[in-house]
Design a protein around this motif. Sequence first.
Motif, PDB file in Angstrom:
ATOM      1  N   ARG A  13       0.841  -1.212   0.000  1.00  0.00           N
ATOM      2  CA  ARG A  13       0.000   0.000   0.000  1.00  0.00           C
ATOM      3  C   ARG A  13       0.868   1.251   0.000  1.00  0.00           C
ATOM      4  NH1 ARG A  13      -2.820  -2.672   3.955  1.00  0.00           N
ATOM      5  NH2 ARG A  13      -2.109  -1.276   5.604  1.00  0.00           N
ATOM      6  N   TYR A  14       1.938   1.234   0.816  1.00  0.00           N
ATOM      7  CA  TYR A  14       2.833   2.390   0.924  1.00  0.00           C
ATOM      8  C   TYR A  14       3.441   2.741  -0.433  1.00  0.00           C
ATOM      9  CZ  TYR A  14       4.488   5.069   4.895  1.00  0.00           C
ATOM     10  OH  TYR A  14       4.643   6.040   5.841  1.00  0.00           O
ATOM     11  N   LEU A  15       3.941   1.683  -1.102  1.00  0.00           N
ATOM     12  CA  LEU A  15       4.619   1.917  -2.382  1.00  0.00           C
ATOM     13  C   LEU A  15       3.630   2.405  -3.433  1.00  0.00           C
ATOM     14  CD1 LEU A  15       7.108  -1.102  -2.444  1.00  0.00           C
ATOM     15  CD2 LEU A  15       7.550   1.280  -1.820  1.00  0.00           C
ATOM     16  N   ALA A  62      14.286   8.557   3.845  1.00  0.00           N
ATOM     17  CA  ALA A  62      14.802   9.878   3.428  1.00  0.00           C
ATOM     18  C   ALA A  62      13.839  10.637   2.523  1.00  0.00           C
ATOM     19  CB  ALA A  62      16.141   9.702   2.729  1.00  0.00           C
ATOM     20  N   GLY A  63      12.860   9.935   1.929  1.00  0.00           N
ATOM     21  CA  GLY A  63      11.890  10.610   1.075  1.00  0.00           C
ATOM     22  C   GLY A  63      12.565  11.320  -0.080  1.00  0.00           C
ATOM     23  N   THR A  64      12.230  12.575  -0.267  1.00  0.00           N
ATOM     24  CA  THR A  64      12.779  13.338  -1.389  1.00  0.00           C
ATOM     25  C   THR A  64      14.055  14.098  -0.996  1.00  0.00           C
ATOM     26  OG1 THR A  64      11.368  15.230  -0.909  1.00  0.00           O
ATOM     27  CG2 THR A  64      10.474  13.573  -2.425  1.00  0.00           C
ATOM     28  N   GLY A 106      15.042   0.696  -0.039  1.00  0.00           N
ATOM     29  CA  GLY A 106      14.602  -0.353   0.877  1.00  0.00           C
ATOM     30  C   GLY A 106      13.890   0.182   2.097  1.00  0.00           C
ATOM     31  N   PHE A 107      13.222  -0.748   2.808  1.00  0.00           N
ATOM     32  CA  PHE A 107      12.569  -0.451   4.091  1.00  0.00           C
ATOM     33  C   PHE A 107      13.554  -0.762   5.218  1.00  0.00           C
ATOM     34  CE2 PHE A 107       8.971  -1.238   1.260  1.00  0.00           C
ATOM     35  CZ  PHE A 107       8.000  -0.349   1.703  1.00  0.00           C
ATOM     36  N   CYS A 108      13.131  -0.492   6.462  1.00  0.00           N
ATOM     37  CA  CYS A 108      14.057  -0.714   7.584  1.00  0.00           C
ATOM     38  C   CYS A 108      13.467  -1.518   8.737  1.00  0.00           C
ATOM     39  CB  CYS A 108      14.539   0.635   8.130  1.00  0.00           C
ATOM     40  SG  CYS A 108      13.279   1.521   9.090  1.00  0.00           S
ATOM     41  N   SER A 127      16.215  10.477  11.312  1.00  0.00           N
ATOM     42  CA  SER A 127      14.972  10.341  10.539  1.00  0.00           C
ATOM     43  C   SER A 127      14.096  11.544  10.814  1.00  0.00           C
ATOM     44  CB  SER A 127      14.223   9.049  10.894  1.00  0.00           C
ATOM     45  OG  SER A 127      13.643   9.147  12.176  1.00  0.00           O
ATOM     46  N   ARG A 128      13.339  11.942   9.793  1.00  0.00           N
ATOM     47  CA  ARG A 128      12.355  13.004   9.978  1.00  0.00           C
ATOM     48  C   ARG A 128      11.022  12.476   9.456  1.00  0.00           C
ATOM     49  NH1 ARG A 128      10.395  18.673   7.691  1.00  0.00           N
ATOM     50  NH2 ARG A 128      10.104  17.508   5.756  1.00  0.00           N
ATOM     51  N   GLN A 129      10.042  12.436  10.324  1.00  0.00           N
ATOM     52  CA  GLN A 129       8.688  12.032   9.946  1.00  0.00           C
ATOM     53  C   GLN A 129       8.620  10.639   9.333  1.00  0.00           C
ATOM     54  OE1 GLN A 129       8.048  16.603   9.179  1.00  0.00           O
ATOM     55  NE2 GLN A 129       6.843  15.334   7.799  1.00  0.00           N
ATOM     56  N   ASN A 132       6.403   7.717  12.634  1.00  0.00           N
ATOM     57  CA  ASN A 132       4.933   7.612  12.687  1.00  0.00           C
ATOM     58  C   ASN A 132       4.395   6.665  11.618  1.00  0.00           C
ATOM     59  OD1 ASN A 132       3.825   9.256  10.240  1.00  0.00           O
ATOM     60  ND2 ASN A 132       5.414  10.564  11.135  1.00  0.00           N
ATOM     61  N   GLY A 133       5.203   6.354  10.603  1.00  0.00           N
ATOM     62  CA  GLY A 133       4.746   5.502   9.513  1.00  0.00           C
ATOM     63  C   GLY A 133       5.329   4.092   9.545  1.00  0.00           C
ATOM     64  N   LEU A 134       6.047   3.730  10.632  1.00  0.00           N
ATOM     65  CA  LEU A 134       6.648   2.389  10.692  1.00  0.00           C
ATOM     66  C   LEU A 134       5.607   1.348  11.084  1.00  0.00           C
ATOM     67  CD1 LEU A 134      10.030   3.161  12.512  1.00  0.00           C
ATOM     68  CD2 LEU A 134       9.707   2.567  10.090  1.00  0.00           C
TER      69      LEU A 134
HETATM   70  C1  LIG Z   1       6.653  11.373   5.512  1.00  0.00           C
HETATM   71  S1  LIG Z   1       7.965  10.844   4.498  1.00  0.00           S
HETATM   72  C2  LIG Z   1       9.360  11.726   5.186  1.00  0.00           C
HETATM   73  C3  LIG Z   1      10.442  11.941   4.171  1.00  0.00           C
HETATM   74  C4  LIG Z   1      11.665  12.716   4.657  1.00  0.00           C
HETATM   75  N1  LIG Z   1      12.301  12.063   5.779  1.00  0.00           N
HETATM   76  C5  LIG Z   1      11.338  14.141   5.008  1.00  0.00           C
HETATM   77  O1  LIG Z   1      11.788  14.601   6.049  1.00  0.00           O
HETATM   78  O2  LIG Z   1      10.655  14.832   4.251  1.00  0.00           O
HETATM   79  C6  LIG Z   1       8.260   9.194   5.107  1.00  0.00           C
HETATM   80  C7  LIG Z   1       9.178   8.410   4.191  1.00  0.00           C
HETATM   81  O3  LIG Z   1       9.520   7.170   4.829  1.00  0.00           O
HETATM   82  C8  LIG Z   1       9.480   6.127   3.883  1.00  0.00           C
HETATM   83  N2  LIG Z   1       9.169   4.881   4.607  1.00  0.00           N
HETATM   84  C9  LIG Z   1       7.947   4.409   4.933  1.00  0.00           C
HETATM   85  N3  LIG Z   1       8.052   3.263   5.620  1.00  0.00           N
HETATM   86  C10 LIG Z   1       9.371   3.004   5.734  1.00  0.00           C
HETATM   87  C11 LIG Z   1      10.124   1.967   6.341  1.00  0.00           C
HETATM   88  N4  LIG Z   1       9.520   0.961   6.969  1.00  0.00           N
HETATM   89  N5  LIG Z   1      11.462   2.007   6.260  1.00  0.00           N
HETATM   90  C12 LIG Z   1      12.091   3.045   5.627  1.00  0.00           C
HETATM   91  N6  LIG Z   1      11.423   4.064   5.036  1.00  0.00           N
HETATM   92  C13 LIG Z   1      10.086   4.047   5.078  1.00  0.00           C
HETATM   93  C14 LIG Z   1       8.378   6.558   2.903  1.00  0.00           C
HETATM   94  O4  LIG Z   1       8.510   5.927   1.650  1.00  0.00           O
HETATM   95  C15 LIG Z   1       8.551   8.059   2.861  1.00  0.00           C
HETATM   96  O5  LIG Z   1       9.368   8.475   1.818  1.00  0.00           O
END
Ligand SMILES: C[S@@+](CC[C@H](N)C(=O)[O-])C[C@H]1O[C@@H](n2cnc3c(N)ncnc32)[C@H](O)[C@@H]1O
Length: 227
Positions: A13-15, A62-64, A106-108, A127-129, A132-134
């Motif tokens: 779903r995330y991807l 890292a997102g963008t 990759g994921f973590c 990490s930034r933001q 909350n999505g892990l």
């Molecule tokens: C809200 S964005 C934050 C992006 C960036 N860190 C920033 O400060 O703008 C969260 C990012 O985490 C990635 N992400 C989501 N689940 C993850 C996981 N399990 N492991 C690593 N990255 C993940 C997403 O694809 C997304 O690009």
Amino acid sequence: MAWRGSQADSRNRYLTKFDAAEADRYDGSVGHLSREDEDAYLSDLGRVAQFREGAAVLDVGAGTGTLCRILSRLRGLSITALEPAPAMLAKLTSKAELQRVTTVEGFCDTAGDRHHFDAAQFDAIVSRQLVNGLFDPLTAFGNWHHWLSPGGVVVVIEGLYGRSAWTGIWQEEVDVLPLSACQGTATVPYLLEVAGFRVEAVQLMDAVNRRPCTRTPRYVVVARKQA
Ligand SMILES: C[S@@+](CC[C@H](N)C(=O)[O-])C[C@H]1O[C@@H](n2cnc3c(N)ncnc32)[C@H](O)[C@@H]1O
């Protein structure tokens, strides 16, 4: 009881959600910081963490490249970005100022993700933001502990998100992701302690929170792996 679906389904779903259009939208909104916004991040981070010249730093989720860009203003860091969504990673790699960042797709947060890096490869993991999505925060923190050198540091930047922050395509995730809506600062440091870290700082990001672009208050947690 299966109180939520599988991690594989959550990842798919995330991807799917972070496609090219969503990456564009993200990069133009939450991902976009002015020079003054970046100054505010550097000021708040400088009060709780030091990044020595030559340090190997991993930006997880890292997102963008927003946090990579902030940290690339500090001298001599060797920055690696881990990011699972190809569209987000494509934005990051297209930025001229981030050409020296090493990228890994990759994921973590599964045991299987540990292979992305060696033990003790990094001096700092930031990490930034992301948190909350892990789907599995404790497994992620265990991997981070493994990837950090002894004495290395984790720096987590998060927002005090509530349920109402999860809207549109993201709304269905709020009861799937354990840290989706922590409106206090205690849960992240508590879990980092459970994962074996010593917590050094938990602070609201005052300079960042004064910026007009900050809608949800941000806080930072710093935790260290024993030397
Ligand atoms: C809200 S964005 C934050 C992006 C960036 N860190 C920033 O400060 O703008 C969260 C990012 O985490 C990635 N992400 C989501 N689940 C993850 C996981 N399990 N492991 C690593 N990255 C993940 C997403 O694809 C997304 O690009």
